[in-house]
Design an enzyme around this catalytic site. Structure first.
Site, PDB file in Angstrom:
ATOM      1  N   TYR A 117      49.619  44.559  71.992  1.00  0.00           N
ATOM      2  CA  TYR A 117      50.082  45.935  71.804  1.00  0.00           C
ATOM      3  C   TYR A 117      50.234  46.593  73.164  1.00  0.00           C
ATOM      4  O   TYR A 117      49.302  46.600  73.961  1.00  0.00           O
ATOM      5  CB  TYR A 117      49.079  46.726  70.951  1.00  0.00           C
ATOM      6  N   ASP A 168      48.416  44.983  81.396  1.00  0.00           N
ATOM      7  CA  ASP A 168      48.247  46.222  80.647  1.00  0.00           C
ATOM      8  C   ASP A 168      46.746  46.462  80.532  1.00  0.00           C
ATOM      9  O   ASP A 168      46.059  45.859  79.712  1.00  0.00           O
ATOM     10  CB  ASP A 168      48.909  46.098  79.267  1.00  0.00           C
ATOM     11  N   LYS A 187      43.969  55.901  78.475  1.00  0.00           N
ATOM     12  CA  LYS A 187      42.644  56.069  77.864  1.00  0.00           C
ATOM     13  C   LYS A 187      41.592  56.605  78.850  1.00  0.00           C
ATOM     14  O   LYS A 187      41.582  57.774  79.149  1.00  0.00           O
ATOM     15  CB  LYS A 187      42.200  54.766  77.207  1.00  0.00           C
TER      16      LYS A 187
HETATM   17  N1  PMP Z   1      48.489  49.374  75.797  1.00  0.00           N
HETATM   18  C1  PMP Z   1      47.356  49.022  75.174  1.00  0.00           C
HETATM   19  C2  PMP Z   1      46.700  47.709  75.533  1.00  0.00           C
HETATM   20  C3  PMP Z   1      46.782  49.867  74.212  1.00  0.00           C
HETATM   21  O1  PMP Z   1      45.675  49.494  73.563  1.00  0.00           O
HETATM   22  C4  PMP Z   1      47.403  51.109  73.941  1.00  0.00           C
HETATM   23  C5  PMP Z   1      46.812  52.097  72.949  1.00  0.00           C
HETATM   24  N2  PMP Z   1      45.981  51.593  71.996  1.00  0.00           N
HETATM   25  C6  PMP Z   1      48.581  51.422  74.619  1.00  0.00           C
HETATM   26  C7  PMP Z   1      49.097  50.545  75.543  1.00  0.00           C
HETATM   27  C8  PMP Z   1      49.305  52.701  74.335  1.00  0.00           C
HETATM   28  O2  PMP Z   1      48.576  53.793  74.793  1.00  0.00           O
HETATM   29  P1  PMP Z   1      48.830  55.234  74.163  1.00  0.00           P
HETATM   30  O3  PMP Z   1      48.351  55.203  72.758  1.00  0.00           O
HETATM   31  O4  PMP Z   1      48.042  56.148  75.052  1.00  0.00           O
HETATM   32  O5  PMP Z   1      50.286  55.508  74.256  1.00  0.00           O
END
Ligand code: PMP
Length: 439
Positions: free
Chosen positions: A149, A244, A272
């Site tokens: 994700y 990421d 985050k």
């Molecule tokens: N990358 C990863 C690995 C994530 O876990 C998330 C959110 N769970 C995101 C990107 C996207 O972040 P956001 O919800 O702040 O847009």
């Protein structure tokens, strides 16, 4: 109607009825449909706990989707945010002081970073990292792993939750609404499978700008040599390696997955924890690549536009800085990880005592319980798990005041207490009895 000052003026049922009227499916703040009998509405967060509008306390293992590694309303974070609110919630256009100070802190902390550029969310950060990599290489395609994700935008919404395993590198869209042309731009590889990545690189090498990977994919750990292998392959083919680190950044170690696994990417994305619970994310990386977003080259083909109303938002910057200061406390990660190990050991013992074929595992302070016979190494393993039973156990936990999202990996924070753990064990024990009785 409740009038208790700790709780809402509207009952939970009234709030749900209102949410259904004014938000599609009553889901304006996330895509999770909670089980009807276990859902609740959050009134506020305090330390390791959440208070519902009905006045019920929950032990929170969702932790703001992983943003709140030091829990809710940590005193120094509250103090920093409050002081900044009085000076301006939002400043845009020219640089603000907290944004510059925080960039210094981030560059010092992040192994791959010579520079950072701000965004607001993790999704924006991965979107921009891909754009910067395309501008830098002059190539267009991006490789991502099946089951990974990277946020909500079109380029990341392929083969996150595929119904069947992919015919690599052809991905499956996870949502409607993606323009057809984007499909060929995203190539899918299985996580922890260097041979397939190597094959895809070879077949498409002149077109691939970047490979983006969650160093720990959801909750699947990298096999020894996988991240190192990606590093080598990307270097060999002139492909930008993007970690990421939206979850792993400042979560696995102060230097994130890069420090934890000892592999340095070209770019990394953060969200985050970086926003300390407020708005804030960034792309970090090598100067040479980050330079593509320098507004001085605006108008050139190799310029990567990065701009947003809330970028470098001072509330996110001061909340993030206060959080990171806490994370620099000597022994912070050792203590958090040791406590999570003990916790996971107890959870596994309870599952075993009930004779349930479920596993608990996770790197650092990540954890998750899933009905499966081994710790997963591939997304395919997750697809073979009994997710219906996994979600049923999670529903039983929710009913007993333990806040987890059904079937989703979760977090221990530094403010979870021994008492919280003991309460969780008792709830799990009871939940297991119910689940077993209904098998
Ligand atoms: N990358 C990863 C690995 C994530 O876990 C998330 C959110 N769970 C995101 C990107 C996207 O972040 P956001 O919800 O702040 O847009």
């Amino acid at each position: 109607m409740r009038t208790d000052s700790l709780t809402s003026q509207m009952s939970q049922d009234e709030l749900y009825a209102l949410s259904l009227e004014v938000m599609p499916g009553g889901a304006g703040v996330g895509a999770y449909a909670m089980p009807d009998d276990a859902r609740f509405i959050i009134n506020r967060g305090e330390g390791s706990k959440l208070l519902s509008t009905e006045g019920k306390w929950y032990i929170d293992y969702v932790g703001g989707a992983g943003a709140l590694i030091i829990g809710h309303a940590f005193p120094s974070v509250v103090e920093a945010a409050q002081a900044q609110v009085a000076k301006g919630l939002h400043l845009y256009g020219t640089l603000n002081e907290p944004a510059i100070q925080y960039a210094r802190v981030l560059v010092d902390a992040i192994p791959c970073a010579d520079q950072v550029v701000y965004a607001t969310t993790g999704s924006e950060a991965t979107f921009y990292a891909m754009r910067i990599a395309r501008a830098y290489t002059g190539r267009s395609k991006v490789v991502k792993c099946e089951g990974a994700y990277h946020g909500n935008h079109d380029y990341s919404s392929f083969s996150v939750s595929p119904k069947t395993l992919s015919e690599y590198p052809v991905g499956q869209p996870d949502t409607g609404g993606i323009p057809t042309g984007i499909r060929e731009q995203i190539l899918i590889a299985p996580y922890n499978d260097l041979d397939t990545v190597a094959r895809i690189f070879k077949e498409h090498q002149d077109d691939i700008a970047a490979l983006i990977v969650e160093p720990v994919q959801r909750n699947i750990p990298p096999q020894p040599g996988f991240l190192e292998g990606l590093r080598e392959l990307c270097t060999e083919h002139g492909i930008v390696l993007i970690f990421d680190e939206v979850v792993t950044g400042f979560r696995l170690a102060y230097g994130g997955a890069q420090e934890f696994f000892g592999v340095t990417p070209d770019l990394a994305t953060y969200g985050k924890i970086v926003g300390g619970g407020g708005p804030g994310s960034c792309v970090a990386g090598r100067r040479e690549i980050m330079g593509q977003s320098d507004p001085v080259i605006r108008g050139q083909d190799n310029y990567a536009y990065v701009n947003g109303t809330l970028h470098g938002n001072p509330i996110g910057c001061v909340a993030g800085m206060a959080t990171l200061q806490e994370l620099r406390t000597p022994g912070f990660y050792d203590r958090l990880h040791a406590r999570t190990e003990t916790f996971k050991g107890q959870v596994q013992a309870i599952l075993d005592n009930h004779g349930l074929e479920a596993r608990v595992w996770g790197t650092g302070s990540l954890w998750q319980t899933v009905f499966m016979d081994r710790i997963p190494t591939r997304h395919a393993d997750m697809m073979n798990a009994d997710m219906a039973l996994t979600k049923e156990l999670d529903r039983q936990l929710l009913l007993r005041g333990i806040y987890v999202l059904p079937g989703v990996r979760r977090f221990v924070s530094s403010v979870h207490t021994d008492e919280d753990f003991a309460t969780t064990y008792a709830a799990l024990d009871d939940a297991c009895t119910t689940v077993k009785a209904n098998l």
